[in-house]
Motif scaffolding. Structure first.
Motif, PDB file in Angstrom:
ATOM      1  N   ILE A  66       4.823   5.935   2.477  1.00  0.00           N
ATOM      2  CA  ILE A  66       4.431   7.314   2.193  1.00  0.00           C
ATOM      3  C   ILE A  66       5.338   7.831   1.073  1.00  0.00           C
ATOM      4  CG2 ILE A  66       4.083   9.617   3.149  1.00  0.00           C
ATOM      5  CD1 ILE A  66       2.402   7.455   4.508  1.00  0.00           C
ATOM      6  N   ILE A  67       4.743   8.248  -0.044  1.00  0.00           N
ATOM      7  CA  ILE A  67       5.501   8.817  -1.152  1.00  0.00           C
ATOM      8  C   ILE A  67       5.231  10.321  -1.163  1.00  0.00           C
ATOM      9  CG2 ILE A  67       5.857   8.836  -3.635  1.00  0.00           C
ATOM     10  CD1 ILE A  67       4.793   5.964  -3.682  1.00  0.00           C
ATOM     11  N   ILE A  68       6.278  11.103  -0.976  1.00  0.00           N
ATOM     12  CA  ILE A  68       6.147  12.553  -0.928  1.00  0.00           C
ATOM     13  C   ILE A  68       6.510  13.120  -2.301  1.00  0.00           C
ATOM     14  CG2 ILE A  68       6.924  14.677   0.165  1.00  0.00           C
ATOM     15  CD1 ILE A  68       7.557  13.035   2.664  1.00  0.00           C
ATOM     16  N   ALA A 126       9.460  11.130  -4.282  1.00  0.00           N
ATOM     17  CA  ALA A 126       9.371  10.930  -5.728  1.00  0.00           C
ATOM     18  C   ALA A 126      10.261  11.950  -6.405  1.00  0.00           C
ATOM     19  CB  ALA A 126       7.928  11.092  -6.190  1.00  0.00           C
ATOM     20  N   THR A 127      10.980  11.500  -7.425  1.00  0.00           N
ATOM     21  CA  THR A 127      11.853  12.402  -8.174  1.00  0.00           C
ATOM     22  C   THR A 127      11.546  12.259  -9.647  1.00  0.00           C
ATOM     23  OG1 THR A 127      13.573  10.728  -8.320  1.00  0.00           O
ATOM     24  CG2 THR A 127      13.724  12.299  -6.507  1.00  0.00           C
ATOM     25  N   GLN A 128      12.103  13.155 -10.400  1.00  0.00           N
ATOM     26  CA  GLN A 128      11.892  13.157 -11.837  1.00  0.00           C
ATOM     27  C   GLN A 128      13.244  13.102 -12.515  1.00  0.00           C
ATOM     28  OE1 GLN A 128       9.064  16.083 -13.177  1.00  0.00           O
ATOM     29  NE2 GLN A 128      10.461  16.713 -14.785  1.00  0.00           N
ATOM     30  N   VAL A 129      13.375  12.279 -13.542  1.00  0.00           N
ATOM     31  CA  VAL A 129      14.648  12.126 -14.242  1.00  0.00           C
ATOM     32  C   VAL A 129      14.773  13.231 -15.278  1.00  0.00           C
ATOM     33  CG1 VAL A 129      16.012  10.605 -15.689  1.00  0.00           C
ATOM     34  CG2 VAL A 129      14.567   9.646 -13.905  1.00  0.00           C
ATOM     35  N   ASN A 130      15.926  13.884 -15.274  1.00  0.00           N
ATOM     36  CA  ASN A 130      16.187  14.918 -16.281  1.00  0.00           C
ATOM     37  C   ASN A 130      16.468  14.258 -17.612  1.00  0.00           C
ATOM     38  OD1 ASN A 130      15.910  17.081 -14.545  1.00  0.00           O
ATOM     39  ND2 ASN A 130      18.086  17.133 -14.034  1.00  0.00           N
ATOM     40  N   LEU A 166       0.843  -1.191   0.000  1.00  0.00           N
ATOM     41  CA  LEU A 166       0.000   0.000   0.000  1.00  0.00           C
ATOM     42  C   LEU A 166       0.881   1.244   0.000  1.00  0.00           C
ATOM     43  CD1 LEU A 166      -2.797   1.373   0.342  1.00  0.00           C
ATOM     44  CD2 LEU A 166      -2.415   1.230   2.803  1.00  0.00           C
ATOM     45  N   THR A 167       0.581   2.148  -0.905  1.00  0.00           N
ATOM     46  CA  THR A 167       1.315   3.412  -0.940  1.00  0.00           C
ATOM     47  C   THR A 167       0.329   4.554  -0.752  1.00  0.00           C
ATOM     48  OG1 THR A 167       1.123   3.573  -3.338  1.00  0.00           O
ATOM     49  CG2 THR A 167       3.115   2.540  -2.481  1.00  0.00           C
ATOM     50  N   ILE A 168       0.774   5.544  -0.012  1.00  0.00           N
ATOM     51  CA  ILE A 168      -0.006   6.763   0.198  1.00  0.00           C
ATOM     52  C   ILE A 168       0.790   7.894  -0.426  1.00  0.00           C
ATOM     53  CG2 ILE A 168      -0.992   8.343   1.887  1.00  0.00           C
ATOM     54  CD1 ILE A 168      -1.164   5.978   3.833  1.00  0.00           C
ATOM     55  N   THR A 169       0.203   8.542  -1.417  1.00  0.00           N
ATOM     56  CA  THR A 169       0.876   9.629  -2.112  1.00  0.00           C
ATOM     57  C   THR A 169       0.462  10.956  -1.491  1.00  0.00           C
ATOM     58  OG1 THR A 169       0.830   8.343  -4.138  1.00  0.00           O
ATOM     59  CG2 THR A 169       1.280  10.686  -4.354  1.00  0.00           C
ATOM     60  N   VAL A 187      -3.599  14.267  -0.026  1.00  0.00           N
ATOM     61  CA  VAL A 187      -3.275  12.912   0.401  1.00  0.00           C
ATOM     62  C   VAL A 187      -4.127  11.969  -0.433  1.00  0.00           C
ATOM     63  CG1 VAL A 187      -3.290  11.277   2.319  1.00  0.00           C
ATOM     64  CG2 VAL A 187      -2.697  13.665   2.727  1.00  0.00           C
ATOM     65  N   ASN A 188      -3.475  11.216  -1.311  1.00  0.00           N
ATOM     66  CA  ASN A 188      -4.151  10.336  -2.272  1.00  0.00           C
ATOM     67  C   ASN A 188      -5.232  11.091  -3.047  1.00  0.00           C
ATOM     68  OD1 ASN A 188      -2.583   8.121  -1.768  1.00  0.00           O
ATOM     69  ND2 ASN A 188      -4.082   7.073  -0.495  1.00  0.00           N
ATOM     70  N   GLY A 189      -4.941  12.317  -3.432  1.00  0.00           N
ATOM     71  CA  GLY A 189      -5.854  13.111  -4.234  1.00  0.00           C
ATOM     72  C   GLY A 189      -6.896  13.888  -3.455  1.00  0.00           C
ATOM     73  N   LYS A 190      -6.948  13.710  -2.132  1.00  0.00           N
ATOM     74  CA  LYS A 190      -7.917  14.434  -1.305  1.00  0.00           C
ATOM     75  C   LYS A 190      -7.216  15.563  -0.576  1.00  0.00           C
ATOM     76  CE  LYS A 190     -10.714  10.321  -0.531  1.00  0.00           C
ATOM     77  NZ  LYS A 190     -11.173   9.350   0.460  1.00  0.00           N
ATOM     78  N   GLU A 191      -7.872  16.714  -0.528  1.00  0.00           N
ATOM     79  CA  GLU A 191      -7.305  17.894   0.127  1.00  0.00           C
ATOM     80  C   GLU A 191      -7.097  17.626   1.618  1.00  0.00           C
ATOM     81  OE1 GLU A 191      -6.098  21.942  -0.157  1.00  0.00           O
ATOM     82  OE2 GLU A 191      -7.231  21.007  -1.760  1.00  0.00           O
ATOM     83  N   ALA A 192      -5.938  18.046   2.131  1.00  0.00           N
ATOM     84  CA  ALA A 192      -5.629  17.922   3.553  1.00  0.00           C
ATOM     85  C   ALA A 192      -4.982  19.217   4.015  1.00  0.00           C
ATOM     86  CB  ALA A 192      -4.694  16.743   3.799  1.00  0.00           C
ATOM     87  N   ASN A 193      -5.143  19.509   5.283  1.00  0.00           N
ATOM     88  CA  ASN A 193      -4.552  20.721   5.854  1.00  0.00           C
ATOM     89  C   ASN A 193      -3.100  20.417   6.206  1.00  0.00           C
ATOM     90  OD1 ASN A 193      -3.974  23.111   7.067  1.00  0.00           O
ATOM     91  ND2 ASN A 193      -5.504  22.952   8.678  1.00  0.00           N
TER      92      ASN A 193
END
Length: 142
Positions: free
Chosen positions: A105-107, A136-140, A59-62, A73-79
């Motif tokens: 937890i994936i940030i 999470a990172t992005q490859v150049n 299970l991953t939580i984005t 948090v998983n597409g839902k707005e959080a404070n």
């Protein structure tokens, strides 16, 4: 009659014993240093497996943070400004998976997001007892 006083007919010789002593010390030094350089390398042969990878995905939580500090948090707005609210949102998202497995937890943080907003997510994860955190990172493509 011998007019050369103090002069003897001895031939000059080069004394090789100190030269041999110095060379032996240098050879011993080279042997010792060569042995250490060879033992500092490790030859590792990794094992191989023919079995298929497990089909069960953990299970991953984005958690996404934009430049203004808004959190999803998983597409839902959080404070994201209040750590306890963010922790409650993480616990709620974690209920979707099995109770015996801890989610990851994936940030996904924007490059211009504040450091504090990322720290708030990490603190909320700690409060929810979630210790598996990744970024999470992005490859150049340059």
């Amino acid at each position: 009659m011998n007019f050369k006083r103090g002069s003897r007919d001895e031939e000059l010789e080069i004394n090789f014993i100190p030269l041999i002593d110095v060379l032996l010390v240098i050879i011993i030094f080279l042997i010792v240093s060569a042995t250490f350089s060879r033992t500092s390398e490790l030859q590792i042969n990794l094992p191989t497996a023919d079995a298929n990878a497990p089909q069960e995905k953990p299970l991953t939580i984005t958690v996404e943070v934009d430049a203004s500090g808004r959190c999803l948090v998983n597409g839902k707005e959080a404070n994201g400004a209040v750590v306890s609210d963010l922790s409650a949102a993480l616990i709620e998202a974690g209920k979707a998976g099995p109770a015996d497995k801890e989610p990851t937890i994936i940030i996904n943080a924007d490059g211009k997001a504040s450091h504090q907003s990322v720290v708030n997510i990490m603190e909320a994860s700690r409060m929810a007892n979630y210790t598996h955190i990744t970024f999470a990172t992005q490859v150049n493509s340059h």
